[in-house]
Design an enzyme around this catalytic site. Structure first.
Site, PDB file in Angstrom:
ATOM      1  N   ASP A  38       0.827  -1.217   0.000  1.00 32.91           N
ATOM      2  CA  ASP A  38       0.000   0.000   0.000  1.00 32.91           C
ATOM      3  C   ASP A  38       0.856   1.260   0.000  1.00 32.91           C
ATOM      4  O   ASP A  38       0.519   2.257  -0.622  1.00 32.91           O
ATOM      5  CB  ASP A  38      -0.915   0.023   1.226  1.00 32.91           C
ATOM      6  CG  ASP A  38      -2.025  -0.993   1.090  1.00 32.91           C
ATOM      7  OD1 ASP A  38      -2.156  -1.563  -0.007  1.00 32.91           O
ATOM      8  OD2 ASP A  38      -2.743  -1.225   2.076  1.00 32.91           O
ATOM      9  N   GLU A 114      -9.502 -27.000 -25.142  1.00 26.63           N
ATOM     10  CA  GLU A 114      -9.655 -26.053 -24.028  1.00 26.63           C
ATOM     11  C   GLU A 114     -11.095 -26.091 -23.540  1.00 26.63           C
ATOM     12  O   GLU A 114     -11.974 -26.597 -24.246  1.00 26.63           O
ATOM     13  CB  GLU A 114      -9.384 -24.618 -24.517  1.00 26.63           C
ATOM     14  CG  GLU A 114      -7.950 -24.375 -24.906  1.00 26.63           C
ATOM     15  CD  GLU A 114      -7.791 -23.124 -25.752  1.00 26.63           C
ATOM     16  OE1 GLU A 114      -8.797 -22.459 -26.071  1.00 26.63           O
ATOM     17  OE2 GLU A 114      -6.648 -22.826 -26.108  1.00 26.63           O
ATOM     18  N   LYS A 116     -14.709 -24.380 -22.865  1.00 25.51           N
ATOM     19  CA  LYS A 116     -15.446 -23.263 -23.445  1.00 25.51           C
ATOM     20  C   LYS A 116     -16.013 -22.467 -22.275  1.00 25.51           C
ATOM     21  O   LYS A 116     -16.973 -22.891 -21.621  1.00 25.51           O
ATOM     22  CB  LYS A 116     -16.566 -23.750 -24.367  1.00 25.51           C
ATOM     23  CG  LYS A 116     -17.200 -22.606 -25.121  1.00 25.51           C
ATOM     24  CD  LYS A 116     -18.025 -23.108 -26.273  1.00 25.51           C
ATOM     25  CE  LYS A 116     -18.415 -21.990 -27.226  1.00 25.51           C
ATOM     26  NZ  LYS A 116     -19.098 -20.876 -26.616  1.00 25.51           N
ATOM     27  N   ASP A 118     -17.862 -19.756 -20.074  1.00 25.27           N
ATOM     28  CA  ASP A 118     -19.132 -19.074 -20.264  1.00 25.27           C
ATOM     29  C   ASP A 118     -19.066 -17.687 -19.631  1.00 25.27           C
ATOM     30  O   ASP A 118     -19.504 -17.478 -18.505  1.00 25.27           O
ATOM     31  CB  ASP A 118     -20.248 -19.917 -19.628  1.00 25.27           C
ATOM     32  CG  ASP A 118     -21.602 -19.491 -20.109  1.00 25.27           C
ATOM     33  OD1 ASP A 118     -21.665 -18.698 -21.064  1.00 25.27           O
ATOM     34  OD2 ASP A 118     -22.602 -19.930 -19.519  1.00 25.27           O
ATOM     35  N   TYR A 227      -6.399 -16.895 -26.977  1.00 17.98           N
ATOM     36  CA  TYR A 227      -6.143 -16.702 -28.401  1.00 17.98           C
ATOM     37  C   TYR A 227      -5.213 -15.515 -28.573  1.00 17.98           C
ATOM     38  O   TYR A 227      -5.458 -14.447 -28.011  1.00 17.98           O
ATOM     39  CB  TYR A 227      -7.496 -16.439 -29.092  1.00 17.98           C
ATOM     40  CG  TYR A 227      -7.528 -16.512 -30.602  1.00 17.98           C
ATOM     41  CD1 TYR A 227      -6.574 -17.194 -31.335  1.00 17.98           C
ATOM     42  CD2 TYR A 227      -8.578 -15.895 -31.292  1.00 17.98           C
ATOM     43  CE1 TYR A 227      -6.646 -17.254 -32.720  1.00 17.98           C
ATOM     44  CE2 TYR A 227      -8.670 -15.957 -32.676  1.00 17.98           C
ATOM     45  CZ  TYR A 227      -7.687 -16.635 -33.384  1.00 17.98           C
ATOM     46  OH  TYR A 227      -7.768 -16.695 -34.751  1.00 17.98           O
ATOM     47  N   LYS A 313     -20.599 -28.871 -27.231  1.00 17.70           N
ATOM     48  CA  LYS A 313     -21.367 -28.327 -26.110  1.00 17.70           C
ATOM     49  C   LYS A 313     -21.989 -29.447 -25.300  1.00 17.70           C
ATOM     50  O   LYS A 313     -22.620 -30.343 -25.868  1.00 17.70           O
ATOM     51  CB  LYS A 313     -22.480 -27.425 -26.654  1.00 17.70           C
ATOM     52  CG  LYS A 313     -21.953 -26.139 -27.198  1.00 17.70           C
ATOM     53  CD  LYS A 313     -22.752 -25.025 -26.595  1.00 17.70           C
ATOM     54  CE  LYS A 313     -22.371 -23.703 -27.161  1.00 17.70           C
ATOM     55  NZ  LYS A 313     -23.388 -22.704 -26.937  1.00 17.70           N
ATOM     56  N   CYS A 407     -52.625  -9.446  -2.454  1.00 17.69           N
ATOM     57  CA  CYS A 407     -51.602 -10.178  -1.702  1.00 17.69           C
ATOM     58  C   CYS A 407     -52.171 -11.513  -1.210  1.00 17.69           C
ATOM     59  O   CYS A 407     -53.248 -11.539  -0.614  1.00 17.69           O
ATOM     60  CB  CYS A 407     -51.136  -9.329  -0.523  1.00 17.69           C
ATOM     61  SG  CYS A 407     -49.964 -10.200   0.510  1.00 17.69           S
ATOM     62  N   CYS A 410     -52.399 -11.158   2.823  1.00 12.34           N
ATOM     63  CA  CYS A 410     -53.204 -10.190   3.589  1.00 12.34           C
ATOM     64  C   CYS A 410     -54.281  -9.547   2.724  1.00 12.34           C
ATOM     65  O   CYS A 410     -54.997  -8.661   3.177  1.00 12.34           O
ATOM     66  CB  CYS A 410     -52.305  -9.120   4.196  1.00 12.34           C
ATOM     67  SG  CYS A 410     -51.582  -8.017   2.964  1.00 12.34           S
ATOM     68  N   CYS A 425     -46.626  -5.964  -2.342  1.00 10.88           N
ATOM     69  CA  CYS A 425     -47.734  -5.764  -1.408  1.00 10.88           C
ATOM     70  C   CYS A 425     -47.372  -4.544  -0.580  1.00 10.88           C
ATOM     71  O   CYS A 425     -46.351  -4.544   0.113  1.00 10.88           O
ATOM     72  CB  CYS A 425     -47.887  -6.984  -0.498  1.00 10.88           C
ATOM     73  SG  CYS A 425     -48.962  -6.602   0.912  1.00 10.88           S
ATOM     74  N   CYS A 431     -48.954  -6.983   6.922  1.00 14.37           N
ATOM     75  CA  CYS A 431     -48.852  -8.216   6.143  1.00 14.37           C
ATOM     76  C   CYS A 431     -47.921  -9.207   6.866  1.00 14.37           C
ATOM     77  O   CYS A 431     -46.731  -8.921   7.066  1.00 14.37           O
ATOM     78  CB  CYS A 431     -48.315  -7.857   4.755  1.00 14.37           C
ATOM     79  SG  CYS A 431     -48.131  -9.277   3.683  1.00 14.37           S
TER      80      CYS A 431
HETATM   81  S1  IVH Z   1     -11.558 -19.380 -29.538  1.00 12.46           S
HETATM   82  C1  IVH Z   1     -12.053 -17.678 -33.907  1.00 12.46           C
HETATM   83  N1  IVH Z   1     -11.542 -20.509 -27.204  1.00 12.46           N
HETATM   84  O1  IVH Z   1     -16.861 -18.807 -27.543  1.00 12.46           O
HETATM   85  C2  IVH Z   1     -12.563 -18.307 -32.684  1.00 12.46           C
HETATM   86  N2  IVH Z   1     -13.419 -19.157 -27.764  1.00 12.46           N
HETATM   87  O2  IVH Z   1     -18.668 -19.256 -29.820  1.00 12.46           O
HETATM   88  C3  IVH Z   1     -11.965 -17.743 -31.472  1.00 12.46           C
HETATM   89  N3  IVH Z   1     -15.086 -18.975 -25.965  1.00 12.46           N
HETATM   90  O3  IVH Z   1     -16.713 -15.603 -28.913  1.00 12.46           O
HETATM   91  C4  IVH Z   1     -12.578 -18.213 -30.264  1.00 12.46           C
HETATM   92  N4  IVH Z   1     -14.039 -20.252 -24.517  1.00 12.46           N
HETATM   93  O4  IVH Z   1     -16.325 -15.835 -26.434  1.00 12.46           O
HETATM   94  C5  IVH Z   1     -12.231 -19.718 -28.056  1.00 12.46           C
HETATM   95  N5  IVH Z   1     -11.369 -21.575 -25.145  1.00 12.46           N
HETATM   96  C6  IVH Z   1     -12.038 -20.773 -25.971  1.00 12.46           C
HETATM   97  C7  IVH Z   1     -13.275 -20.206 -25.629  1.00 12.46           C
HETATM   98  C8  IVH Z   1     -13.942 -19.394 -26.558  1.00 12.46           C
HETATM   99  C9  IVH Z   1     -15.114 -19.507 -24.732  1.00 12.46           C
HETATM  100  C10 IVH Z   1     -16.161 -18.136 -26.538  1.00 12.46           C
HETATM  101  C11 IVH Z   1     -15.690 -16.854 -27.151  1.00 12.46           C
HETATM  102  C12 IVH Z   1     -16.221 -16.851 -28.561  1.00 12.46           C
HETATM  103  C13 IVH Z   1     -17.322 -17.852 -28.471  1.00 12.46           C
HETATM  104  C14 IVH Z   1     -17.522 -18.488 -29.815  1.00 12.46           C
END
Ligand code: IVH
Length: 684
Positions: A38, A114, A116, A118, A227, A313, A407, A410, A425, A431
């Site tokens: 800090d 990798e 995916k 969310d 990426y 997926k 409600c 009440c 309400c 209530c």
């Molecule tokens: S590669 C040209 N790697 O999925 C493609 N995308 O449906 C480059 N996402 O917009 C994407 N995990 O938001 C890549 N390990 C991963 C990912 C990933 C999630 C998402 C990303 C992309 C969407 C495509």
């Protein structure tokens, strides 16, 4: 100090802070004490204020936010942000494998797998090793410039530690809110009686679009990168790109894996189908990429997505069941929540009987009717969700649902405010679930912490008109409780079970109520249940205004000038104190002897009580910001040391203290005290 000297010191400070930050956020180790860290940051802030011409837009001081963006600028992506093709079955994966094989004319190739993630995709643009822009995906061609908010994410490198990087490159990744932080935010919302956030992705996306970056800084977003793009990237494979990203300090998920053929990919997919639930964030599948960058170039793109990558997926676990009924719950703020009562089904390891329908809009959107067969899904979220209706099974005579107008508890006509999706309400005073909800909130651990008083007893006391307001608790006597007959709800067949309160219970309840009078002002302020005033806000308000009268008399301007108080909270506080019934309520609590003023020693009355004593503070504190606590120590004659040594008398321990510090303190046998113990020390 002249400009040149300042420039030199700023450079060294930035470099050192970055090194410590990286160790702390990405390697989970502390190289220095929080205090020392800090001090470095404060020194840097100080120099930046004195020499604004030397202010670096990517200085670590930017992490705390502070900029306001009225409207986000739209920026064209240099490389479009494409989407990925989806697959849902092994057959589709094998077809992808065949297409790639053909495209590469049977040359040998590897996969890189990798998760995916969310979250929200982002493009981070670096020039000369410095983050210059962070752009959302938008429509893929152009997105929003959200750089200021992204800079507050501690794991996003603002300036790369390795000087030897390409002149220009982009890093794509996923910004997310961990499940842990998401659950914590929702617990806070629940305490405040606010509608809950629906899922971590929407919250992350909402946070990125906040206009005030210091609020974004508090949300604890994180990122995984996946990426790397640019003209002169010194890599031949995606794997090497990932290694470069790691070397340059970008955060990566440790779950990726190189696979030599599609069968291995399928094993990876199976392995992560269950393991993914223990990751810190939501994922909805995996992404497989062809590893060799030359192969990627040969395969190319369609107009929407690369031909060298695809996602697999996982199916959200879904099932159909009968909607038996819709009931309506009334919360402590009077908000009505419609609940779907389902024929019990087993889904993803638990029995599902109920699902929230959120509000009238959601019911209308689903066009849901009693007797319908509905789809229930359990995705990333823990609470099951109704995603649709199986229309072909709908009974001919079914009728659309008329949302309740009164409600259910009440019978008061419901109201709907312009800006809110929920019905309310308005019968706050009478209530029953609102009375009960307020009472439960009042006695809860973070509020008045009244133990030994269960829901059934409270309900019994309310039903018998012995209590109506939380302040009535302080009028209870042992005689009123001893032998009191309480109806229990354990008998599901409709029979009424009655039990009477024993002497010991009555004694314990009275004792707990008396003890609660010791709770500090910030707890009382939280307990009285002002809408949107959660525990943290109550603490901030207590420290700023010091007592209830100052808070009650504060103008709207005074309120929004207080730290972290926005328009919504300010309005809610004013609204609360405009209601005469609330004033009577506060008055009754004052008469009962509750604390409506911050404790003497907590406020800034100087003394020499800590003279000759040395302190180090570590972690975060409920009552104070670090600086406040440091000031209190100094104002009371104490001395702050920069690190733990034999000379140290006290280590004041907050939450999330670094493990290294704990170890050292133990080794040297240093007295460690909590903030409560520090207060006791101060009041001796
Ligand atoms: S590669 C040209 N790697 O999925 C493609 N995308 O449906 C480059 N996402 O917009 C994407 N995990 O938001 C890549 N390990 C991963 C990912 C990933 C999630 C998402 C990303 C992309 C969407 C495509």
């Amino acid at each position: 100090m002249n400009l040149l000297e300042a420039k030199k010191e700023i450079e060294i400070l930035i470099q050192t802070i970055q090194e410590y930050s990286y160790a702390y956020y990405q390697e989970d180790t502390s190289k220095v004490s929080d205090y020392e860290f800090d001090q470095l940051l404060l020194r840097l802030q100080d120099l930046e204020e004195k020499f604004p011409e030397l202010r670096d837009p990517n200085s670590p001081t930017q992490r705390v936010g502070g900029t306001i963006t009225k409207a986000f600028e739209t920026v064209l992506h240099k490389y479009p942000m494409l989407s990925l093709g989806n697959t849902y079955s092994e057959a589709e994966l094998l077809a992808f494998d065949t297409r790639v094989r053909k495209g590469l004319e049977d040359a040998p190739f590897e996969y890189f797998c990798e998760q995916k993630f969310d979250g929200v995709s982002i493009s981070l643009i670096y020039e000369k090793g410095v983050l210059v822009r962070a752009i959302t995906r938008g429509d893929g061609e152009k997105g929003d410039n959200v750089t200021e908010n992204v800079k507050t994410i501690h794991t996003v490198p603002l300036r790369l530690k390795d000087g030897d990087v390409p002149e220009y490159f982009e890093v794509r990744g996923e910004i997310f809110l961990s499940r842990k932080v998401f659950d914590m935010l929702n617990r806070e919302k629940e305490e405040m009686g606010e509608p809950l956030l629906s899922n971590p992705r929407n919250s992350a996306s909402g946070t990125l679009k906040l206009q005030n970056s210091s609020i974004a800084a508090k949300r604890k977003l994180d990122i995984y990168c996946y990426y790397l793009l640019g003209e002169n990237i010194p890599a031949k494979t995606h794997e090497e790109c990932i290694q470069l990203l790691k070397k340059w300090g970008f955060p990566l998920s440790p779950t990726s894996q190189k696979c030599s053929h599609i069968a291995e990919v399928i094993t990876y997919i199976h392995e992560w189908e269950t393991k993914r639930h223990s990751l810190p964030l939501d994922t909805d599948g995996i992404v497989l990429k062809i590893n060799n960058l030359e192969h990627q170039r040969l395969l190319g793109f369609t107009s929407k997505s690369p031909k060298w990558a695809i996602s697999f997926k996982y199916k959200a676990q879904s099932i159909t069941t009968l909607l038996e009924n819709i009931t309506y719950q009334v919360g402590r703020t009077g908000a009505i929540t419609p609940v779907a009562e389902l024929k019990p089904v087993s889904l993803a390891g638990t029995i599902v009987k109920r699902a929230s329908l959120h509000n009238a809009n959601e019911m209308q959107r689903l066009d849901i009717r009693i007797g319908d067969t509905v789809f229930v899904e359990k995705g990333g979220e823990i609470i099951p969700k109704i995603t649709g209706v199986q229309l072909e099974n709908r009974k001919q005579d079914s009728l659309p649902i008329q949302y309740i107008t009164h409600c259910p508890e009440c019978n008061t006509p419901l109201v709907r405010y312009e800006t809110e999706a929920n019905h309310y309400c308005p019968n706050r005073e009478k209530c029953p679930p609102q009375i009960l909800g307020r009472m439960e909130h009042f006695i809860s651990r973070n509020a008045m912490n009244i133990e030994n008083l269960g829901t059934e007893t409270i309900r019994g006391l309310i039903d018998k008109h012995i209590i109506q307001y939380p302040s009535d608790l302080y009028k209870l006597t042992y005689e009123m409780l001893n032998g009191l007959e309480i109806q229990t709800v354990s008998d599901k067949k409709g029979g009424n079970n009655i039990r009477s309160l024993r002497e010991k219970s009555a004694e314990n309840i009275i004792h707990s109520i008396q003890k609660s009078k010791q709770e500090p002002f910030e707890n009382v302020l939280f307990a009285i249940g002002i809408r949107y005033v959660g525990k943290t806000t109550a603490e901030k308000l207590a420290t700023h205004f010091q007592n209830i009268d100052a808070l009650m008399n504060a103008s709207y301007q005074d309120l929004i000038s207080a730290p972290e108080i926005g328009e919504k909270i300010a309005q809610s506080i004013q609204h609360f104190f405009q209601n005469p019934q609330n004033i009577t309520f506060i008055h009754a609590l004052k008469t009962a002897g509750l604390h409506f003023q911050i404790k003497e020693k907590e406020s800034n009355s100087p003394s020499n009580i800590l003279e000759n004593k040395t302190f180090v503070i570590s972690g975060t504190f409920k009552r104070w910001e670090r600086e406040e606590l440091q000031n209190i120590i100094k104002q009371n004659g104490g001395k702050l040391l920069s690190s733990i040594s034999k000379k140290l008398d006290y280590l004041v321990v907050g939450e999330n203290m670094g493990p290294a510090k704990l170890e050292k303190a133990k080794e040297l046998n240093i007295t460690m005290i909590t903030e409560e113990e520090f207060l006791t020390l101060l009041s001796q």
